[in-house]
Design an enzyme around this catalytic site. Structure first.
Site, PDB file in Angstrom:
ATOM      1  N   PHE A 287       0.854  -1.188   0.000  1.00 57.69           N
ATOM      2  CA  PHE A 287       0.000   0.000   0.000  1.00 57.69           C
ATOM      3  C   PHE A 287       0.891   1.239   0.000  1.00 57.69           C
ATOM      4  O   PHE A 287       1.423   1.623   1.053  1.00 57.69           O
ATOM      5  CB  PHE A 287      -0.914  -0.009   1.231  1.00 57.69           C
ATOM      6  CG  PHE A 287      -1.426  -1.392   1.565  1.00 57.69           C
ATOM      7  CD1 PHE A 287      -2.173  -2.106   0.654  1.00 57.69           C
ATOM      8  CD2 PHE A 287      -1.114  -1.994   2.780  1.00 57.69           C
ATOM      9  CE1 PHE A 287      -2.618  -3.394   0.943  1.00 57.69           C
ATOM     10  CE2 PHE A 287      -1.549  -3.271   3.081  1.00 57.69           C
ATOM     11  CZ  PHE A 287      -2.305  -3.975   2.161  1.00 57.69           C
ATOM     12  N   ASP A 289       2.232   4.352   0.681  1.00 57.86           N
ATOM     13  CA  ASP A 289       1.908   5.481   1.547  1.00 57.86           C
ATOM     14  C   ASP A 289       3.178   6.278   1.813  1.00 57.86           C
ATOM     15  O   ASP A 289       4.080   6.310   0.981  1.00 57.86           O
ATOM     16  CB  ASP A 289       1.283   4.969   2.847  1.00 57.86           C
ATOM     17  CG  ASP A 289       2.215   4.052   3.646  1.00 57.86           C
ATOM     18  OD1 ASP A 289       3.335   3.761   3.163  1.00 57.86           O
ATOM     19  OD2 ASP A 289       1.842   3.631   4.757  1.00 57.86           O
ATOM     20  N   ASP A 360       3.922  -5.862   3.645  1.00 56.96           N
ATOM     21  CA  ASP A 360       3.619  -4.463   3.953  1.00 56.96           C
ATOM     22  C   ASP A 360       3.222  -4.294   5.416  1.00 56.96           C
ATOM     23  O   ASP A 360       3.726  -3.407   6.113  1.00 56.96           O
ATOM     24  CB  ASP A 360       2.492  -3.965   3.044  1.00 56.96           C
ATOM     25  CG  ASP A 360       2.128  -2.516   3.300  1.00 56.96           C
ATOM     26  OD1 ASP A 360       1.508  -2.226   4.353  1.00 56.96           O
ATOM     27  OD2 ASP A 360       2.454  -1.649   2.467  1.00 56.96           O
ATOM     28  N   ASP A 365       4.710  -2.140  10.673  1.00 57.66           N
ATOM     29  CA  ASP A 365       4.923  -2.351  12.115  1.00 57.66           C
ATOM     30  C   ASP A 365       6.374  -2.074  12.489  1.00 57.66           C
ATOM     31  O   ASP A 365       6.660  -1.475  13.537  1.00 57.66           O
ATOM     32  CB  ASP A 365       4.549  -3.786  12.508  1.00 57.66           C
ATOM     33  CG  ASP A 365       3.046  -4.028  12.515  1.00 57.66           C
ATOM     34  OD1 ASP A 365       2.287  -3.035  12.503  1.00 57.66           O
ATOM     35  OD2 ASP A 365       2.634  -5.206  12.535  1.00 57.66           O
TER      36      ASP A 365
END
Length: 400
Positions: A287, A289, A360, A365
């Protein structure tokens, strides 16, 4: 197997933007370390349900899609995931940690609210992305049906003022939640579509998708449906005279749904009730970001030119759709695709249990652990000792 158009577009954008670069040696080294850590930590999709801020499905978990669609808590879980994914953007802060936007709620989340034995009732100031589920959960725990599309799509029942109150910062913060006006509009738009076309729930959209696609349904097909139905999930831009698709929030919506309802490990393994057949979730990308590119750079998986390093270090603005932003996002997508291929090789060709979305989740994390100060010898050497993490790229948009 169909190729995700995000991968196709990112390959072209990566080449034409020619700024952020993949580091082949760094990818191979990181693949060995990440693969071993994911296995050692037993980092599996069903851990999603262990997070105290996640509004989870019922226990025991429904084992068929029909059971999911017939269960009130499962449907509420789906609506919670959809609401979070709709607003999952732009949480980076322009102020110091103690002054940034945050939300006070239980440190132990739903476990504390349900007063489970042995769980403390301490409150915690949740910041960054975690301020979003904390605010949502706080409203739900007060009896506000915030995640119901029929509620948040209606500006009478769910006024702008109420939404501003729900997402209001504590007194110590000098910063409001970013893009509040845009968040309200996104909720009105997506809620209206769900109410008009899908019986007022994300479960209704999933049911429509299953009825249409049947046994041939795929996670990528669900992503494409989401993007086609909701303009506010259509994370695309024009770059080098070509449409470039990233689909961050649409993919994370489907990935969170996959994780929330992923069966726990068993022998023999149980099929996923929503994505039972290959390719499952494996067609989805990471994703793109602002957080995962940061940790990819820290791990020497991607490299920045000096000009970009200088801009990020000095907190320069990166406009949405700019060469720098497109390069950062496209390189990140390809980097995780290459990581996954290397990890599959290490596992003897079995990639079913190591999709890009799980990589991801793990990288995100890790980035948060490093941000929180866990730097020395983190995860048995995966962190580059002595290397400071360059700040995230600052792009304000509803896409991520």
């Amino acid at each position: 197997m169909a190729i995700n158009p995000v991968v196709i577009d990112c390959e072209k954008a990566y080449t034409s933007s020619n700024l952020v670069r993949l580091n082949a040696a760094g990818i191979r080294a990181a693949a060995r370390l990440i693969s071993s850590r994911i296995e050692a930590e037993e980092y599996i999709p069903s851990l999603w349900r262990a997070n105290p801020l996640h509004f989870g499905p019922p226990d025991p978990l429904p084992i068929t899609y029909k059971e999911i669609l017939a269960n009130d808590q499962a449907r509420e879980c789906l609506d919670w995931i959809f609401f979070v994914s709709a607003l999952n953007f732009s949480f980076w802060s322009e102020v110091d940690e103690e002054e940034r936007f945050g939300v006070e709620w239980f440190e132990e989340g739903w476990h504390a609210f349900q007063r489970k034995e042995g769980v403390n009732q301490k409150m915690k100031l949740w910041t960054g992305y975690w301020s979003l589920p904390a605010a949502i959960n706080k409203a739900l725990s007060q009896g506000i049906p915030l995640t119901s599309p029929s509620f948040y799509s209606c500006d009478i029942a769910c006024s702008d003022s109420l939404l501003r109150t729900i997402f209001s910062p504590p007194s110590a913060s000098i910063e409001p939640i970013p893009l509040m006006k845009e968040r309200v509009q996104v909720l009105r738009n997506v809620g209206s579509v769900l109410c008009k076309k899908y019986n007022g729930s994300f479960a209704g959209l999933i049911e429509s998708w299953i009825n249409k696609e049947g046994e041939n349904r795929t996670a990528l097909g669900l992503v494409k449906l989401v993007v086609s139905e909701f303009d506010d999930f259509k994370d695309e831009c024009m770059w080098d005279n070509r449409k470039t698709r990233f689909w961050k929030r649409a993919q994370i919506l489907v990935a969170e749904t996959w994780a929330a309802f992923h069966p726990s490990p068993s022998d023999p393994p149980v099929q996923h009730p929503l994505f039972p057949h290959p390719p499952g979730i494996s067609q989805l990308t990471m994703f793109p970001d602002y957080r995962v590119p940061q940790i990819l750079h820290t791990l020497n998986i991607i490299t920045y030119p000096p000009s970009l390093t200088d801009k990020l270090t000095h907190h320069g603005s990166i406009p949405s759709g700019s060469r720098e932003e497109v390069s950062l996002r496209s390189a990140s997508v390809l980097a995780v695709e290459h990581l996954r291929k290397e990890m599959i090789k290490l596992r003897g060709g079995n990639g079913d249990d190591i999709p890009s979305v799980l990589i991801d989740f793990w990288l995100w994390d890790l980035a948060k652990k490093v941000e929180d100060g866990d730097k020395d010898g983190i995860l048995n050497g995966i962190y580059i000792a002595g290397k400071e993490m360059i700040p995230v790229h600052r792009t304000r948009s509803i896409w991520y």
